[in-house]
Design a protein around this motif. Structure first.
Motif, PDB file in Angstrom:
ATOM      1  N   ARG A 179       6.290 101.766 -20.526  1.00 55.74           N
ATOM      2  CA  ARG A 179       7.746 101.717 -20.617  1.00 55.74           C
ATOM      3  C   ARG A 179       8.333 103.077 -20.968  1.00 55.74           C
ATOM      4  NH1 ARG A 179       9.727  96.435 -23.061  1.00 55.74           N
ATOM      5  NH2 ARG A 179       8.528  94.863 -21.945  1.00 55.74           N
ATOM      6  N   ALA A 180       7.727 103.733 -21.944  1.00 59.59           N
ATOM      7  CA  ALA A 180       8.266 105.017 -22.391  1.00 59.59           C
ATOM      8  C   ALA A 180       8.167 106.050 -21.268  1.00 59.59           C
ATOM      9  CB  ALA A 180       7.515 105.505 -23.619  1.00 59.59           C
ATOM     10  N   GLU A 188      13.724  98.279 -25.658  1.00 58.37           N
ATOM     11  CA  GLU A 188      12.940  98.397 -24.431  1.00 58.37           C
ATOM     12  C   GLU A 188      11.619  99.114 -24.641  1.00 58.37           C
ATOM     13  OE1 GLU A 188      15.231 100.150 -21.272  1.00 58.37           O
ATOM     14  OE2 GLU A 188      16.857  98.759 -21.774  1.00 58.37           O
ATOM     15  N   THR A 189      11.587 100.036 -25.609  1.00 57.40           N
ATOM     16  CA  THR A 189      10.342 100.783 -25.808  1.00 57.40           C
ATOM     17  C   THR A 189       9.493 100.163 -26.912  1.00 57.40           C
ATOM     18  OG1 THR A 189      11.642 102.289 -27.141  1.00 57.40           O
ATOM     19  CG2 THR A 189      11.113 103.000 -24.926  1.00 57.40           C
ATOM     20  N   LEU A 190       9.698  98.893 -27.235  1.00 62.15           N
ATOM     21  CA  LEU A 190       8.913  98.170 -28.251  1.00 62.15           C
ATOM     22  C   LEU A 190       8.851  98.962 -29.556  1.00 62.15           C
ATOM     23  CD1 LEU A 190       5.892  97.229 -25.934  1.00 62.15           C
ATOM     24  CD2 LEU A 190       8.058  96.026 -26.172  1.00 62.15           C
ATOM     25  N   TYR A 234       5.449 115.053 -25.474  1.00 60.99           N
ATOM     26  CA  TYR A 234       4.231 114.526 -26.078  1.00 60.99           C
ATOM     27  C   TYR A 234       3.792 113.259 -25.339  1.00 60.99           C
ATOM     28  CZ  TYR A 234       0.886 113.582 -29.819  1.00 60.99           C
ATOM     29  OH  TYR A 234      -0.259 113.390 -30.528  1.00 60.99           O
ATOM     30  N   ILE A 235       4.743 112.379 -25.069  1.00 62.38           N
ATOM     31  CA  ILE A 235       4.411 111.136 -24.360  1.00 62.38           C
ATOM     32  C   ILE A 235       3.858 111.462 -22.975  1.00 62.38           C
ATOM     33  CG2 ILE A 235       5.370 109.032 -23.345  1.00 62.38           C
ATOM     34  CD1 ILE A 235       7.416 109.023 -25.626  1.00 62.38           C
ATOM     35  N   GLN A 236       4.465 112.433 -22.317  1.00 64.66           N
ATOM     36  CA  GLN A 236       3.997 112.772 -20.967  1.00 64.66           C
ATOM     37  C   GLN A 236       2.581 113.329 -21.009  1.00 64.66           C
ATOM     38  OE1 GLN A 236       7.363 115.255 -19.922  1.00 64.66           O
ATOM     39  NE2 GLN A 236       8.128 113.697 -18.540  1.00 64.66           N
ATOM     40  N   ARG A 237       2.297 114.170 -21.990  1.00 62.75           N
ATOM     41  CA  ARG A 237       0.929 114.704 -22.093  1.00 62.75           C
ATOM     42  C   ARG A 237      -0.062 113.606 -22.443  1.00 62.75           C
ATOM     43  NH1 ARG A 237       3.568 118.840 -24.716  1.00 62.75           N
ATOM     44  NH2 ARG A 237       2.863 118.143 -26.758  1.00 62.75           N
ATOM     45  N   LEU A 238       0.394 112.680 -23.306  1.00 63.85           N
ATOM     46  CA  LEU A 238      -0.440 111.547 -23.693  1.00 63.85           C
ATOM     47  C   LEU A 238      -0.799 110.726 -22.453  1.00 63.85           C
ATOM     48  CD1 LEU A 238      -1.218 110.919 -26.600  1.00 63.85           C
ATOM     49  CD2 LEU A 238       0.570 109.199 -26.652  1.00 63.85           C
ATOM     50  N   ALA A 239       0.194 110.505 -21.611  1.00 63.70           N
ATOM     51  CA  ALA A 239      -0.022 109.716 -20.397  1.00 63.70           C
ATOM     52  C   ALA A 239      -0.999 110.425 -19.467  1.00 63.70           C
ATOM     53  CB  ALA A 239       1.308 109.482 -19.692  1.00 63.70           C
ATOM     54  N   LEU A 240      -0.886 111.743 -19.426  1.00 68.98           N
ATOM     55  CA  LEU A 240      -1.768 112.530 -18.567  1.00 68.98           C
ATOM     56  C   LEU A 240      -3.210 112.401 -19.059  1.00 68.98           C
ATOM     57  CD1 LEU A 240      -1.167 114.389 -16.182  1.00 68.98           C
ATOM     58  CD2 LEU A 240      -1.286 116.315 -17.746  1.00 68.98           C
ATOM     59  N   ALA A 249       9.143 105.616 -29.791  1.00 67.56           N
ATOM     60  CA  ALA A 249       7.936 105.262 -29.040  1.00 67.56           C
ATOM     61  C   ALA A 249       6.830 106.285 -29.315  1.00 67.56           C
ATOM     62  CB  ALA A 249       8.241 105.206 -27.554  1.00 67.56           C
ATOM     63  N   PHE A 250       7.208 107.545 -29.387  1.00 71.21           N
ATOM     64  CA  PHE A 250       6.223 108.611 -29.635  1.00 71.21           C
ATOM     65  C   PHE A 250       5.532 108.422 -30.987  1.00 71.21           C
ATOM     66  CE2 PHE A 250       6.626 112.478 -32.355  1.00 71.21           C
ATOM     67  CZ  PHE A 250       5.341 112.955 -32.178  1.00 71.21           C
ATOM     68  N   THR A 251       6.322 108.117 -32.034  1.00 69.25           N
ATOM     69  CA  THR A 251       5.712 107.975 -33.356  1.00 69.25           C
ATOM     70  C   THR A 251       4.701 106.833 -33.366  1.00 69.25           C
ATOM     71  OG1 THR A 251       7.473 106.518 -34.130  1.00 69.25           O
ATOM     72  CG2 THR A 251       7.734 108.860 -34.566  1.00 69.25           C
ATOM     73  N   LEU A 252       4.928 105.811 -32.536  1.00 67.46           N
ATOM     74  CA  LEU A 252       3.989 104.687 -32.494  1.00 67.46           C
ATOM     75  C   LEU A 252       2.820 104.973 -31.558  1.00 67.46           C
ATOM     76  CD1 LEU A 252       6.700 101.935 -32.503  1.00 67.46           C
ATOM     77  CD2 LEU A 252       4.983 102.282 -34.273  1.00 67.46           C
ATOM     78  N   LEU A 253       3.102 105.663 -30.454  1.00 70.09           N
ATOM     79  CA  LEU A 253       2.030 105.972 -29.493  1.00 70.09           C
ATOM     80  C   LEU A 253       0.998 106.907 -30.113  1.00 70.09           C
ATOM     81  CD1 LEU A 253       4.096 106.444 -26.228  1.00 70.09           C
ATOM     82  CD2 LEU A 253       2.329 104.734 -26.598  1.00 70.09           C
ATOM     83  N   ALA A 254       1.477 107.815 -30.948  1.00 70.91           N
ATOM     84  CA  ALA A 254       0.562 108.783 -31.542  1.00 70.91           C
ATOM     85  C   ALA A 254      -0.244 108.154 -32.674  1.00 70.91           C
ATOM     86  CB  ALA A 254       1.360 109.982 -32.068  1.00 70.91           C
TER      87      ALA A 254
END
Ligand code: SF4
Ligand code: FES
Lengths: 113, 437
Positions: free
Chosen positions: B196-197, B117-119, B226-232, B178-183
């Motif tokens: 999604r994440a 789900e999180t690609l 980390y994902i939440q801060r990234l989204a912010l 997801a975090f390792t890919l988003l970063a």
């Protein structure tokens, strides 16, 4: 993926279900979460008591205690959310903040009484 | 050398039921060099060949042997007997939140569905001929660190109580991925992945259970924050929430190649759609659980609303209803009040009503005309104006509506319905007290 057998699975086990040793090994982060919820309920109860039984120091103490816990544990989440404290210090953070909360509470208590 | 009792969870799919623990006792030569996996292998070989468990690498690399040992998730091949409390019995049971296939073997299908789900795959941005350069000391490389080391053992998902309570929650492992890919600045799927994440991140309650159990020392909590801060940061830098048309075109086909389309429903409960027959218990239990949960939330919400509403009403209305406390307030010294006269003294005290304290000052008419002392209230019994003593006429006069009282306080003329009120009083030595409140 093809499944060649259809077997009856046991429904998933849950945290604490048939789980000896779980409670003793519950770590502080989990307790921090749980105590924040408990203190939230306690605040509702003590606030009601505080408004009906005014000037009962014991009730005021309990209310102050519940608020101190709830606030410090809430601060913990804020500090972690915004990376103001690195997650690797999360255990120390709970103790530190709870201690700070008690100190502040003590100051408030002894300066009013 | 020691003899340890090992209790192992047993579930036989042919017999069904809800499982039980079997106790074995095993002689262990050297606890420091014996892992729980060794224990299981020996028990299977020496005592019960029907014992089922999973393993492959034996060296903490494959993630097959995740299980709950003495109430803590861990890899059987990474947990040595000497790490457990000495002399006590050892209990081993399968991971939480996954249907149990047999004994310690669980169906991890739901776990991998959540991963999808999180690609969880890398998609490069352009078709660059040159390899991208990420310096080892760059911010992003340091942030990602060793979080890519996840071996998908499922320990974190088992330890997290929110995986039970939030059906659509992808869980720490998937979010860490997801975090390792988003970063990663080379990633082309930033927007859909973030969306999604982030939807899953709301389920995290900062319990740190996942961080505590991960055999690879990965912190799921850190990844989620980390994902939440990234989204912010992302939301701030880009006021328009809609993805740009280019990404919009690019995202769906690539996503469809590897993962279910964006409209795919999260796997219902802990069971994947692919296994409707297996684990049919779980499905019906989920419906009832959902219902009970909704009822529970309703009851708690209503209770809270009632209590808070009650408090608010009490605060607003209470003081007007509350009786103020009776108390004795000092009025003056008897020796200073002249005999044969009516003297006006000022009474000062603090009136306590409910939580409120109010300073009060009221004139009191003290009469020493007769034998005994009388303390009249100075407020007129008609509408409460201040009454004063007129020595000339020998009357108490109220200026408002002409109320007139004689020296004993009885009504002589005007509208007052009753004689002047009197204070109860008390003498302590020379000190005069009146009762107020
Ligand atoms: S994050 Fe850690 S605990 Fe979770 S699946 Fe990966 S290796 Fe296992
Ligand atoms: S057997 Fe591979 S991780 Fe334990």
């Amino acid at each position: 993926m093809e499944r060649n057998v259809s077997i009856e699975c046991r429904k998933p086990l849950q945290w604490g279900e048939l789980d000896p040793g779980r409670r003793e090994n519950t770590k502080i982060g989990m307790w921090a979460w749980l105590w924040q919820r408990i203190s939230a309920l306690a605040i509702i109860v003590f606030l009601a008591l505080h408004m009906t039984l005014t000037y009962k120091p014991f009730v005021q103490l309990l209310l102050l205690l519940a608020v101190a816990f709830h606030a410090t544990l809430g601060l913990r989440v804020i500090l972690l959310d915004f990376n103001l404290v690195d997650v690797k210090y999360q255990r120390a953070l709970v103790w530190g903040l709870a201690g700070l909360g008690l100190v502040v509470m003590g100051i408030i208590w002894f300066s009013t009484y | 050398m020691s003899i340890r009792t090992v209790r192992i969870f047993r579930y036989d799919p042919e017999k069904g039921g809800s499982g039980h623990f079997d106790a074995f006792s095993l002689q262990i030569e050297n606890e420091t060099t014996t892992t729980i996996l060794d224990v299981l292998l020996r028990l299977q070989r020496e005592q019960d060949p029907s014992l089922a468990f999973r393993y492959a690498c034996r060296v903490n690399m494959c993630g097959s042997c995740g299980m709950v040992i003495n109430g803590v998730e861990g890899l059987a091949c990474k947990t040595n007997v000497s790490q457990l409390p000495p002399g006590k019995e050892i209990t081993i049971r399968p991971l939480n939140h996954f249907p149990v296939v047999k004994d310690l073997v669980v169906d991890m299908e739901a776990f991998f569905k959540k991963f999808e789900e999180t690609l969880p795959f890398f998609e490069p941005k352009g078709a660059d001929a040159e390899p991208a350069q990420i310096r080892p000391d760059s911010r992003e490389r340091l942030d990602i660190g060793l979080s890519t080391e996840c071996i998908a053992c499922g320990c974190c998902v088992s330890s997290c109580t929110m995986c039970r309570h939030h059906e659509g929650y992808a869980g720490p492992a998937a979010l860490n991925r997801a975090f390792t890919l988003l970063a990663d600045s080379r990633d082309a799927l930033f927007e859909p992945r973030l969306e999604r994440a982030l939807a899953s991140c709301y389920s995290c309650r900062t319990e740190f259970n996942c961080t505590e159990v991960c055999p690879k020392n990965i912190s799921g909590t850190r990844a989620i924050k980390y994902i939440q801060r990234l989204a912010l940061k992302h939301a701030r830098s880009e006021p328009k929430p809609a993805p740009s048309p280019r990404e919009h075109e690019a995202a769906p086909p690539t996503a469809a190649r590897h993962a279910p389309p964006a409209t795919a429903q999260p796997a219902p409960g802990a069971c994947g759609q692919a296994a409707p027959e297996a684990c049919r218990h779980a499905a019906s239990a989920v419906d009832r659980r959902t219902f009970l949960r909704q009822v529970g939330v309703g009851v708690i919400g209503l209770g809270t609303a009632l209590v808070l509403g009650g408090i608010a009403t009490g605060v607003a209305v209470g003081p007007t209803l509350a009786k103020s406390q009776k108390q004795w307030a000092p009025l003056g010294k008897l020796s200073e009040i002249p005999k044969g006269e009516i003297t006006t003294l000022m009474l000062r005290y603090e009136l306590k009503t409910g939580p409120y304290v109010q300073p009060v000052a009221a004139p009191v008419l003290v009469s020493r005309l007769g034998e005994s002392l009388v303390c009249f209230k100075s407020s007129c019994t008609h509408l409460g104006c201040i009454v004063r003593w007129d020595a000339l006429s020998g009357r108490f006069l109220c200026a408002c509506h002409g109320g007139t009282f004689d020296r004993d306080g009885n009504v002589v003329a005007g509208p007052p319905p009753r004689p002047l009120d009197r204070y109860a009083f008390r003498l302590e030595g020379d000190q005069l007290f009146v009762e107020v409140g």
